[in-house]
Each structure stands twice: as C-alpha cells, then as structure tokens.
Enzyme design. Structure first.
Site, PDB file in Angstrom:
ATOM      1  N   ARG A 178      -2.872   8.547 -10.608  1.00 45.65           N
ATOM      2  CA  ARG A 178      -4.120   8.706 -11.525  1.00 45.65           C
ATOM      3  C   ARG A 178      -5.438   9.090 -10.896  1.00 45.65           C
ATOM      4  NH1 ARG A 178      -4.025   3.707 -15.127  1.00 45.65           N
ATOM      5  NH2 ARG A 178      -2.486   2.878 -13.750  1.00 45.65           N
TER       6      ARG A 178
ATOM      7  N   TYR B   4     -38.205  20.612  17.842  1.00 48.39           N
ATOM      8  CA  TYR B   4     -36.760  20.200  18.137  1.00 48.39           C
ATOM      9  C   TYR B   4     -37.007  19.273  19.372  1.00 48.39           C
ATOM     10  CZ  TYR B   4     -32.163  19.561  19.678  1.00 48.39           C
ATOM     11  OH  TYR B   4     -30.989  19.050  20.298  1.00 48.39           O
TER      12      TYR B   4
ATOM     13  N   ARG C 141     -31.600  12.193  14.938  1.00 51.46           N
ATOM     14  CA  ARG C 141     -30.082  12.227  15.124  1.00 51.46           C
ATOM     15  C   ARG C 141     -29.731  11.152  16.261  1.00 51.46           C
ATOM     16  NH1 ARG C 141     -29.121  18.038  16.492  1.00 51.46           N
ATOM     17  NH2 ARG C 141     -26.966  17.293  17.195  1.00 51.46           N
TER      18      ARG C 141
ATOM     19  N   TYR D 273      -2.627  -6.825  -2.264  1.00 55.94           N
ATOM     20  CA  TYR D 273      -2.713  -5.134  -2.662  1.00 55.94           C
ATOM     21  C   TYR D 273      -3.522  -4.466  -2.289  1.00 55.94           C
ATOM     22  CZ  TYR D 273       0.392  -6.621  -6.650  1.00 55.94           C
ATOM     23  OH  TYR D 273       1.583  -7.041  -7.735  1.00 55.94           O
TER      24      TYR D 273
ATOM     25  N   ALA E 102       0.882  -1.363  -0.235  1.00 55.01           N
ATOM     26  CA  ALA E 102       0.101   0.010   0.013  1.00 55.01           C
ATOM     27  C   ALA E 102       0.978   1.327  -0.046  1.00 55.01           C
ATOM     28  CB  ALA E 102      -0.766  -0.013   1.350  1.00 55.01           C
ATOM     29  N   ALA E 103       2.000   1.086  -0.439  1.00 50.99           N
ATOM     30  CA  ALA E 103       2.969   2.443  -0.738  1.00 50.99           C
ATOM     31  C   ALA E 103       2.698   3.250  -1.788  1.00 50.99           C
ATOM     32  CB  ALA E 103       4.422   1.800  -0.543  1.00 50.99           C
ATOM     33  N   GLY E 104       2.171   2.936  -2.823  1.00 49.29           N
ATOM     34  CA  GLY E 104       2.041   3.468  -4.030  1.00 49.29           C
ATOM     35  C   GLY E 104       1.334   4.784  -3.843  1.00 49.29           C
TER      36      GLY E 104
ATOM     37  N   TYR F 240     -29.894  23.933  25.471  1.00 56.47           N
ATOM     38  CA  TYR F 240     -28.525  24.246  25.651  1.00 56.47           C
ATOM     39  C   TYR F 240     -28.534  25.733  26.058  1.00 56.47           C
ATOM     40  CZ  TYR F 240     -23.935  24.883  23.629  1.00 56.47           C
ATOM     41  OH  TYR F 240     -22.577  25.344  23.467  1.00 56.47           O
TER      42      TYR F 240
HETATM   43  C1  UD1 Z   1       1.773  -5.348 -10.767  1.00 58.27           C
HETATM   44  C2  UD1 Z   1       2.447  -6.896 -11.317  1.00 58.27           C
HETATM   45  C3  UD1 Z   1       1.955  -7.246 -12.491  1.00 58.27           C
HETATM   46  C4  UD1 Z   1       0.261  -7.466 -12.271  1.00 58.27           C
HETATM   47  C5  UD1 Z   1      -0.424  -6.276 -11.686  1.00 58.27           C
HETATM   48  C6  UD1 Z   1      -1.830  -6.692 -11.115  1.00 58.27           C
HETATM   49  C7  UD1 Z   1       4.896  -6.634 -10.506  1.00 58.27           C
HETATM   50  C8  UD1 Z   1       6.081  -6.314 -11.090  1.00 58.27           C
HETATM   51  N1  UD1 Z   1       3.872  -6.528 -11.491  1.00 58.27           N
HETATM   52  O1  UD1 Z   1       1.902  -4.479 -11.869  1.00 58.27           O
HETATM   53  O2  UD1 Z   1       2.361  -8.680 -12.871  1.00 58.27           O
HETATM   54  O3  UD1 Z   1      -0.302  -7.943 -13.522  1.00 58.27           O
HETATM   55  O4  UD1 Z   1       0.374  -5.744 -10.499  1.00 58.27           O
HETATM   56  O5  UD1 Z   1      -2.441  -5.355 -10.995  1.00 58.27           O
HETATM   57  O6  UD1 Z   1       4.626  -7.065  -9.675  1.00 58.27           O
HETATM   58  N2  UD1 Z   1       3.438  -1.082  -4.584  1.00 58.27           N
HETATM   59  C9  UD1 Z   1       4.229  -0.806  -3.405  1.00 58.27           C
HETATM   60  N3  UD1 Z   1       5.563  -0.343  -3.652  1.00 58.27           N
HETATM   61  C10 UD1 Z   1       6.092  -0.259  -4.842  1.00 58.27           C
HETATM   62  C11 UD1 Z   1       5.522  -0.493  -5.802  1.00 58.27           C
HETATM   63  C12 UD1 Z   1       4.044  -0.949  -5.588  1.00 58.27           C
HETATM   64  O7  UD1 Z   1       3.848  -0.663  -2.337  1.00 58.27           O
HETATM   65  O8  UD1 Z   1       7.087   0.182  -4.790  1.00 58.27           O
HETATM   66  C13 UD1 Z   1       2.011  -1.384  -4.218  1.00 58.27           C
HETATM   67  C14 UD1 Z   1       1.143  -0.169  -5.202  1.00 58.27           C
HETATM   68  O9  UD1 Z   1       0.726   0.659  -4.195  1.00 58.27           O
HETATM   69  C15 UD1 Z   1      -0.199  -1.222  -5.687  1.00 58.27           C
HETATM   70  C16 UD1 Z   1       0.584  -2.644  -5.737  1.00 58.27           C
HETATM   71  O10 UD1 Z   1       1.858  -2.624  -5.101  1.00 58.27           O
HETATM   72  O11 UD1 Z   1      -0.867  -1.305  -4.545  1.00 58.27           O
HETATM   73  C17 UD1 Z   1       1.074  -2.950  -7.252  1.00 58.27           C
HETATM   74  O12 UD1 Z   1       1.836  -1.949  -7.859  1.00 58.27           O
HETATM   75  P1  UD1 Z   1       1.503  -1.247  -9.460  1.00 58.27           P
HETATM   76  O13 UD1 Z   1       2.850  -0.482  -9.505  1.00 58.27           O
HETATM   77  O14 UD1 Z   1       0.401  -0.998  -9.599  1.00 58.27           O
HETATM   78  O15 UD1 Z   1       2.010  -3.030 -10.238  1.00 58.27           O
HETATM   79  P2  UD1 Z   1       1.717  -3.055 -11.793  1.00 58.27           P
HETATM   80  O16 UD1 Z   1       2.841  -2.283 -12.559  1.00 58.27           O
HETATM   81  O17 UD1 Z   1       0.142  -2.919 -12.065  1.00 58.27           O
END
Ligand code: UD1
Ligand code: CA
Length: 455
Positions: free
Chosen positions: A15, A366, A333, A101, A9-11, A387
């Site tokens: 978008r 009320y 409420r 994920y 969950a680091a991403g 009040y």
């Molecule tokens: C990844 C898979 C791909 C798969 C797809 C499914 C890899 C290399 N690829 O690609 O095979 O089909 O998911 O959706 O694993 N995240 C982190 N840290 C990072 C990178 C990612 O926490 O450094 C997290 C993102 O927040 C996200 C998940 O990992 O929740 C997937 O990352 P994302 O970059 O979306 O992977 P894809 O390129 O879609």
C-alpha cells in the site's frame, strides 16, 4: 537469561506503492526500521535480529550503514508467527524474546521496559495493548469474566460481538524463549487468512495454565503502524509536533510550529529563534541567541552564540563560531570552519574553508580548499580556482588580505599578510605580504572607432 529482540520486517508494504521497501521509508529522515532498532538498542544488552524478506538485500545494506544486526530470512510471508519462527535459532530457552514490528517506528524504550518487566514465571507472556475508539483492522484482546486475557482474535476471524472490543493488540509482545519455541511449533494456519498467527500463542499460554500480562503505552503514537503514505505523513507530523514541544520547553522561539522540521537531533542554547520553513538534519547544535532566518536548511553543524543565519541559507557539516552573520542565500558546504565575527554574504559558496576571525566574504564568491587568516576582505566575485580537472589544490591567505572584486586565485597559491590584490586579477603565483599585486591587461581606448551599423 538475556534479552533477544526480534523485529519483523519481511512484509512488502504494497500500500506504500513504492519501490522502496516499507521499513526503509523515511520518518524524520531516518528509515522506519532504524527508529525501531534505536529503541531496541537503548534497552541495553539486547541482541537484535531482523526478520527480512521483501527486498532483504536492500534492507540489510541500508541498515548496515548505521547498525550491526543479525538477520534471518523469511522467504515467503506466511504470517507473523511464521516470521518469528524463522528466528528460532537465535534465542535460548532462558532468554526473553521481545517482538517488535519494523513498521511501528515510534515505540519508546520506557514502554518496552514496562512490558519486559511484566514477564515472570506465572506470566511468561506480556502483550502491549491499546484501547482505540476505532479498533477496526486490529486483532482484538478478548478477556474472560475475571478480566484475564484469554485470546486475541484477528478482525477477519472475529464475531460481530468481538469486533465491538476496543482494546487491541499492538503486535508488540515479550515472551520467555522456552514457551515461545514450544507454542510456535504448535501454530496452525486454519484461519480466515490461512496464515500462521503469532497472536495464537496467547490462547496457548492460557491453555498452559499461565497468565498473560498486558500494559498500554503512554501515548498512542508509539504503537501506530505505517501502511500507506497517508499514515506515514500522519506519523511524521505527530513526531515533528513532539520535537517542537521539546523546543518550546527549552525556551526556543518558533515563528510557526508547523513550519519547522527536525530530522535528527537539535540541541539549543537560550533565546534561540527559528523562523518559518527551516529544516534541521542530522546533529545540529545552536548556541545562545542564535537566530535562523526563514527557509534555511542546516545539517550536521555547530553554530555558536549570537550567530545570525539569514534567510535561504544552506549549511552542511560546518562549524561556525560566535557572532558570525551568514546569508541571505549563502551556501556553506562540508568542512567550512568559521572563526568569530565572520561574515559570509549572499551567493557565496564555501567548502573545506577555514576563515579567520573578522574576515568578510560578502558577495558572489567561491572559497574552497582555503585557509584564510583574520580580518581579510574578499571582494565580490572572487573565485578560488581549486581544481585543475584532476586534482584539488589549496589557497592560503594571511591576515588582513584585501582581494579586489572579480579576482581568481589559482591554487596552489598563497597570499601574504596585509597584501592587496587588485580587482580583476588572475593570481597564479604567490603574492608577497604588504604589497599590491595585480595582473590586468592594459586598458586602451580606440579613437575614431565606429559602431557597427545594421545592414
Ligand atoms: C498484526 C496482528 C494484529 C495486530 C496488528 C497490529 C497477527 C496475526 N496480527 O496484524 O493482532 O492488531 O498486527 O498492527 O500477528 N510480517 C512479516 N512476515 C509475515 C507477516 C508479517 O515479517 O509473514 C511483518 C510485517 O512486515 C509487519 C508486521 O509483521 O511489519 C505485521 O504484519 P501485518 O501483516 O501488518 O499484520 P496485521 O495483519 O496488521
Ligand atoms: Ca499491519
């Protein structure tokens, strides 16, 4: 051996174009990540670790409200393999690690159990795959002549021939801890995206002389990820349609299945009817024969048998007994507790109000911080003045109290059984039972008074 769940969950989720991190975006009123954590927790005995990076503090503080989880930080997002590596400390060699994920919210516990069941000494790695008509964007599952998985190739690294493959990696996998640790240590970032791909452990497993097991989920929406608001909307609608299907199975009448949202858990009795544009939030229970009119919002409440909620009513954290009639345009409420056969009419607001059987508050009132007995009749425009600008005070009414219209009951105050309050009264002292109490300026009429004329 124990089960360790690692949720990525680091991403950033650029978008989504939002200040809120992607994994906190709401689906059915709950953060995406919360759906994933719930599915993991239902596995039983699983320790859950979340890999956080972008807005890590916000993610942790929001999740802390409902879950107690381990967190590890990934300060730079160098790929899914790098992300899992940050959690190396949390799993042991004999553990099985399940990778989920944070942005794939609708994964089902049953599917995860299937996947985990495939992990053996011969197959120390199992991958959840899915076959898609349009596989673009995903990592492709490459199989050998014997249909055994040999590797996963990311779209950006795939040959035109590999791109034709329709079976893809969902990203969800289960793997024995000792192998995971070893393979993560061997990852390189020599690929099109210069990232450490978790998917590279598949070919490492094969090189080890071991097999990779796969399974598919029963429904595609389980593995759909969320990258933008359009996909979030798509999942929300798919999820709501599933909820609606469950309601149909239980015999609920829905006037339009596309115009009801269930953002939480809705329990229903028999012959429940729900009109259009109704939103349920949190935990709501509806008894037999409950009918909900159009445009109502109902949150964390219990509504007992035969109660009717008329259109445009808003009910929050309230308990309603049988045979009540609410609305239209009523607002209940938190802390409203209605006995049977209570009527709450239009433009009535209640808060922390206990209202006895058969009592009626029909118009424009009320009623807050109040305990009211049975069979009271509260006239239009009655206000409990609870009040003083600093503190809140209680109003108490006995049984069979009649309050005339446009009265103010200045709390703390109490009105005895069977008392009548004259219309237009301001009641600041207790009113005795069986008595008419009123406070009203004497009415005068001025003879010979002349209307002003325009100058
Ligand atoms: C990844 C898979 C791909 C798969 C797809 C499914 C890899 C290399 N690829 O690609 O095979 O089909 O998911 O959706 O694993 N995240 C982190 N840290 C990072 C990178 C990612 O926490 O450094 C997290 C993102 O927040 C996200 C998940 O990992 O929740 C997937 O990352 P994302 O970059 O979306 O992977 P894809 O390129 O879609
Ligand atoms: Ca993705």
């Amino acid at each position: 051996m124990s089960l360790q769940v690692i949720i990525l969950a680091a991403g950033k989720g650029s978008r989504m174009r939002s200040a809120l991190p992607k994994v906190l975006q709401p689906l059915s009123g709950k953060p995406l990540l919360a759906h994933v954590v719930s599915a993991a927790e239902q596995l039983g005995n699983a320790a859950v670790t979340v890999v956080v990076g972008h807005e890590a503090e916000m993610v942790q503080s929001v999740m802390a409200k409902d879950f107690s989880l381990n967190y590890v930080a990934q300060t730079e997002q160098l790929g899914t393999g790098h992300a899992v590596r940050q959690a190396n400390e949390v799993y042991g060699d004999d553990d099985v690690v399940l990778v989920l994920y944070g942005d794939v919210p609708l994964i089902q516990t049953a599917t995860l159990n299937d996947l985990l069941g495939l992990v053996t000494d011969e197959h120390p790695l199992s991958v959840l795959t899915i076959t898609l008509e349009d596989s673009s964007g995903y990592g492709r599952i490459i199989r050998d002549a014997h249909h055994q998985v040999s590797c996963i190739v990311e779209e950006k690294d795939a040959t035109p021939e590999q791109k034709q493959v329709k079976e893809v990696n969902t990203g969800i996998m289960a793997v024995q801890g000792r192998y995971l640790r070893k393979w993560l240590g061997e990852l390189s970032c020599q690929n099109a995206q210069e990232e450490y791909y978790l998917t590279d452990i598949i070919s490492m497993c094969v090189a080890e002389g071991k097999g990779v097991a796969t399974t598919e989920p029963s429904s595609e929406i389980e593995v759909l990820g969320v990258n933008d608001k359009r996909q979030l909307h798509g999942l929300e609608r798919a999820y709501q349609l599933e909820k609606v299907e469950q309601l149909f199975e239980q015999g609920v009448t829905l006037l339009d299945s596309h115009r009801v949202d269930i953002r939480g858990e809705l329990a229903v009795g028999q012959d429940v009817s729900i009109d259009i544009n109704v939103v349920f939030e949190g935990k709501v229970t509806l008894g037999n024969n409950v009918s909900i009119g159009a445009n109502c919002i109902i949150k964390d409440s219990v509504i007992a048998d035969n109660t009717i909620i008329q259109p445009f009513s808003h009910i929050d954290s309230s308990q309603l007994a049988e045979n009540c009639v609410i609305g239209p345009y009523a607002r209940l409420r938190p802390g409203t507790n209605l006995s049977a056969k209570v009527k709450i009419g239009n433009f009535v607001e209640t808060k922390k109000a206990q209202i006895g059987e058969g009592s009626k508050v029909s118009h424009l009132s009320y009623i807050g911080d109040t305990v009211m007995g049975a069979n009271c009749n509260i006239g239009a425009g009655t206000i409990t003045c609870n009040y003083d600008g600093v503190n809140k005070y209680q109003t108490t009414l006995g049984d069979k109290v009649f309050v005339g219209s446009a009265s103010q009951l200045i709390a703390p105050v109490s009105i005895g059984d069977n008392a009548t309050i004259g219309a237009g009264s301001t009641i600041s002292k207790d009113a005795p039972e069986d008595t008419l109490t009123l406070s009203r300026a004497k009415q005068i009429s001025l003879k010979g008074w002349e209307k002003p004329v325009k100058k």
